[in-house]
Design a protein around this motif. Sequence first.
Motif, short mmCIF file in Angstrom:
data_model
loop_
_atom_site.label_atom_id
_atom_site.label_comp_id
_atom_site.label_asym_id
_atom_site.label_seq_id
_atom_site.Cartn_x
_atom_site.Cartn_y
_atom_site.Cartn_z
N LEU A 95 -2.23 -16.15 2.73
CA LEU A 95 -3.42 -15.95 1.88
C LEU A 95 -4.49 -16.82 2.38
O LEU A 95 -4.19 -18.06 2.58
CB LEU A 95 -2.92 -16.22 0.50
N ALA A 96 -5.84 -16.07 2.72
CA ALA A 96 -6.91 -17.06 3.14
C ALA A 96 -7.59 -17.90 2.04
O ALA A 96 -8.30 -19.06 2.41
CB ALA A 96 -7.80 -16.17 3.69
N SER A 97 -7.55 -17.44 0.88
CA SER A 97 -8.26 -18.18 -0.24
C SER A 97 -7.83 -17.48 -1.45
O SER A 97 -7.37 -16.41 -1.77
CB SER A 97 -9.67 -18.24 -0.25
N PRO A 98 -7.97 -18.44 -2.68
CA PRO A 98 -7.60 -17.67 -3.94
C PRO A 98 -8.88 -16.33 -4.42
O PRO A 98 -8.21 -15.78 -4.95
CB PRO A 98 -7.91 -18.92 -4.89
N GLU A 99 -9.76 -16.57 -3.76
CA GLU A 99 -10.83 -15.47 -4.23
C GLU A 99 -10.50 -14.23 -3.43
O GLU A 99 -10.67 -13.20 -3.95
CB GLU A 99 -12.12 -16.05 -3.64
N GLU A 100 -9.59 -14.50 -2.67
CA GLU A 100 -9.46 -13.09 -1.72
C GLU A 100 -8.52 -12.25 -2.60
O GLU A 100 -8.33 -10.92 -2.28
CB GLU A 100 -8.50 -13.57 -0.35
N ILE A 101 -7.59 -12.59 -3.51
CA ILE A 101 -6.68 -12.01 -4.12
C ILE A 101 -7.25 -10.65 -4.92
O ILE A 101 -6.58 -9.63 -4.59
CB ILE A 101 -6.14 -13.05 -5.38
N LEU A 102 -8.33 -10.77 -5.51
CA LEU A 102 -8.73 -9.65 -6.28
C LEU A 102 -9.38 -8.41 -5.31
O LEU A 102 -9.46 -7.15 -5.88
CB LEU A 102 -9.85 -10.03 -7.23
N SER A 103 -9.49 -8.90 -4.04
CA SER A 103 -10.02 -7.93 -3.17
C SER A 103 -8.82 -7.02 -2.55
O SER A 103 -8.84 -5.98 -1.87
CB SER A 103 -10.80 -8.47 -1.95
N LEU A 104 -7.33 -7.66 -2.81
CA LEU A 104 -6.47 -6.89 -2.11
C LEU A 104 -5.80 -5.74 -2.89
O LEU A 104 -6.19 -5.64 -4.03
CB LEU A 104 -5.22 -7.91 -2.24
N PRO A 105 -5.26 -4.69 -2.22
CA PRO A 105 -4.98 -3.34 -2.95
C PRO A 105 -3.92 -3.88 -4.04
O PRO A 105 -3.27 -4.98 -3.89
CB PRO A 105 -4.37 -2.61 -2.11
N LYS A 106 -3.77 -2.94 -5.14
CA LYS A 106 -2.90 -3.11 -6.26
C LYS A 106 -1.44 -2.15 -5.77
O LYS A 106 -1.75 -1.12 -5.34
CB LYS A 106 -3.56 -2.84 -7.33
N THR A 107 -0.38 -2.61 -6.22
CA THR A 107 0.74 -1.99 -5.94
C THR A 107 1.10 -1.15 -7.16
O THR A 107 0.25 -1.27 -8.01
CB THR A 107 2.38 -2.85 -5.61
N SER A 108 2.31 -0.27 -7.17
CA SER A 108 2.60 0.43 -8.22
C SER A 108 3.19 -0.41 -9.42
O SER A 108 3.28 -0.20 -10.31
CB SER A 108 3.87 1.38 -7.91
N TRP A 109 3.20 -1.66 -9.25
CA TRP A 109 3.47 -2.87 -10.14
C TRP A 109 2.24 -3.61 -10.58
O TRP A 109 2.50 -4.34 -11.63
CB TRP A 109 4.51 -3.81 -9.49
N ASN A 110 1.32 -2.88 -10.21
CA ASN A 110 -0.12 -3.55 -10.54
C ASN A 110 -0.18 -5.00 -10.33
O ASN A 110 -0.93 -5.58 -11.32
CB ASN A 110 -0.15 -3.42 -12.29
N ILE A 111 0.16 -5.26 -9.32
CA ILE A 111 0.02 -6.64 -8.70
C ILE A 111 -0.56 -6.51 -7.26
O ILE A 111 -0.40 -5.45 -6.72
CB ILE A 111 1.16 -7.66 -8.56
N HIS A 112 -1.63 -7.34 -6.81
CA HIS A 112 -2.21 -7.12 -5.46
C HIS A 112 -1.29 -7.69 -4.37
O HIS A 112 -0.76 -8.67 -4.72
CB HIS A 112 -3.51 -8.34 -5.78
N GLN A 113 -1.37 -7.16 -3.47
CA GLN A 113 -0.71 -7.76 -2.15
C GLN A 113 -1.39 -7.01 -0.87
O GLN A 113 -2.21 -6.18 -0.92
CB GLN A 113 0.82 -7.28 -2.05
N PRO A 114 -1.41 -7.82 0.25
CA PRO A 114 -1.98 -7.23 1.28
C PRO A 114 -1.45 -5.76 1.77
O PRO A 114 -0.18 -5.68 1.68
CB PRO A 114 -1.77 -8.27 2.42
#
Length: 234
Positions: A95-114
Amino acid sequence: MAAAAVSGAKRRLRAELKQRLRAMSAEERLRQSRLLTQKVIAHSQYQKSKRISIFLSMQDEIETEEIIRDIFQQGKTCFIPRYQFNSNHMDMVKLASPEEILSLPKTSWNIHQPGEEEVREEALSTGDFYYSVFDSTWKFPNGQNKYIVTKESRKSEGGLDLILMPGLGFDKHGNRLGRGKGYYDTYLKRCLQHQEVKPYTLALAFKEQICVQVPVDENDMKVDEVLYEDSSAS
């Protein structure tokens, strides 16, 4: 216990734990999450670790946002899960930064991941480095021993020092009940193949997730420590 009996016991316990978690108020989840954040940051294993993997939490898990911020503030390297939903394969990607998380796509579990097609450093596949080897036959003029670097001292820089783990239920013996896909059990076995020193595994739990006994089979990997409100500090 026979495999079918273990499977049935796990299924019943998962249903009970999900019910316990649904009964928790948002305020109580936040209270325990804040307490666990402080416990993690004060933990000796966390303080000495350089390369840490941590999950991005779902609603019924300990909130990890502030821990992630501290990882970056302390200059540590942060890795997060990237699950493959058609298998039990999971990578820990940088992960590049904490701020990057919100820009990652969401999975069917509703969590972000690259995204699966996105190229990122995986914790177990980093390059090599040279490390120092002690040479007791040569001393500096002040009497201190010299450290030399040799080709024989080449060693993998990859791997993880600490894995902060989620789960549905845990007991005080380190047994863990996941959600049934086996992502972390499979990944921990990969760690054992790729690095000489096993990463320390620290599970984060609400006290409502602590069980008298978690049913396990031969594929289940124990965690080194379960951290929750009433657990003793390390």
